[in-house]
Design an enzyme around this catalytic site. Sequence first.
Site, PDB file in Angstrom:
ATOM      1  N   ALA A 132      71.256  45.843  45.361  1.00 40.44           N
ATOM      2  CA  ALA A 132      70.137  46.261  46.512  1.00 40.44           C
ATOM      3  C   ALA A 132      70.859  46.911  47.545  1.00 40.44           C
ATOM      4  O   ALA A 132      72.106  46.609  47.864  1.00 40.44           O
ATOM      5  CB  ALA A 132      69.487  45.123  46.976  1.00 40.44           C
ATOM      6  N   GLU A 162      75.931  37.950  45.972  1.00 34.26           N
ATOM      7  CA  GLU A 162      75.249  37.867  47.263  1.00 34.26           C
ATOM      8  C   GLU A 162      75.684  36.682  48.064  1.00 34.26           C
ATOM      9  O   GLU A 162      75.570  36.935  49.323  1.00 34.26           O
ATOM     10  CB  GLU A 162      73.634  37.481  46.813  1.00 34.26           C
ATOM     11  CG  GLU A 162      72.861  38.454  46.345  1.00 34.26           C
ATOM     12  CD  GLU A 162      73.091  38.836  44.946  1.00 34.26           C
ATOM     13  OE1 GLU A 162      73.933  38.480  44.195  1.00 34.26           O
ATOM     14  OE2 GLU A 162      72.224  39.664  44.131  1.00 34.26           O
ATOM     15  N   GLU A 188      70.764  42.051  38.336  1.00 36.87           N
ATOM     16  CA  GLU A 188      69.248  41.518  38.159  1.00 36.87           C
ATOM     17  C   GLU A 188      68.307  42.438  37.299  1.00 36.87           C
ATOM     18  O   GLU A 188      67.437  42.180  36.602  1.00 36.87           O
ATOM     19  CB  GLU A 188      68.794  41.042  39.520  1.00 36.87           C
ATOM     20  CG  GLU A 188      69.497  39.865  40.202  1.00 36.87           C
ATOM     21  CD  GLU A 188      69.359  39.608  41.547  1.00 36.87           C
ATOM     22  OE1 GLU A 188      69.224  40.435  42.402  1.00 36.87           O
ATOM     23  OE2 GLU A 188      68.738  38.710  42.020  1.00 36.87           O
ATOM     24  N   GLY A 201      71.315  43.072  42.906  1.00 39.32           N
ATOM     25  CA  GLY A 201      70.419  43.607  42.243  1.00 39.32           C
ATOM     26  C   GLY A 201      70.460  44.475  41.231  1.00 39.32           C
ATOM     27  O   GLY A 201      69.463  44.532  40.173  1.00 39.32           O
TER      28      GLY A 201
END
Length: 260
Positions: A66, A135, A115, A112
Amino acid sequence: MGYRAILFEANKHIATITVNRPQKLNALNIETIKELHHALKKANENKKTKVIILTGSGDKAFVAGADISEFADFNEKQGKQLAAQGQELLFNFIENLSKPVIAAVNGFALGGGLELAMACHFRVASDNAKMGLPEVSLGVIPGYGGTQRLPQLIGKGRAMELILTAGMIDAKQALAYGLVNHVTTQEELLPFCEKIADKIANNSPVAIGTAIKAINAGFKAGVNGYAVEIDLFGKSFETDDFAEGTSAFLEKRKADFSGD
Ligand code: COA
């Protein structure tokens, strides 16, 4: 819709969607998430498209996470909203599409990015790929489904280790863990995924969508996957694709699922 952060290419039965922010290692900002949602929806609704391939531009990254610059000053409410919106628009959306989405992991798939690859129906990696959920090194936890899908794919103990160490595994290790199904060279990655897509495209698109639904059912809390399978198995008998598939077999010809 003109896209700024992704590339969209539809070629015969394959739609290839490429996250295209190579200067930021294809990091996912909100704009990219919205564009991916739009492109995936479009591909899913296009009758000609049978398989979607998702990849990243450049030879370094699939998606490096992300976009950290976008959430660096968020509070609890904004954090929750970011995760909820992303999961709905992109991650759960992909998982529940009726057309198969293959992740062609061409480099870093972190946070992300991993993911996103895990929300796809399966994954193929190039030999330079590196995967992880870092993270906790940033003081957060995965928020786009990583704490749920990584244990599903590689087992709880391995997922705990990977998440808690914020470590990275290479393509070989990811293959050994079953996180990716195949490893290829960088040059072979897309042609290899296209070959798998060609095989899928020979089969009944209706049955493929139904199989995805039944497989996913077993991973949904409070849902009896076996009961869903029985129901969807029964419903298959009422489809045109079933009539075509079985008569083609009995008539010793190739089934034509185009519906034309
Ligand atoms: N969010 C925002 N920007 C990112 C990013 C991310 N997740 N990942 C990479 N970038 C940006 C970098 O800030 C840099 O931008 P700049 O040139 O404007 O400074 C550019 O992409 C290139 O990355 P860089 O770090 O210089 O490349 P590298 O080869 O030295 O390192 C990584 C590659 C993947 C190891 C490193 O970029 C990294 O650790 N990224 C973050 C991974 C992460 O924690 N993801 C989880 C987020 S929840």
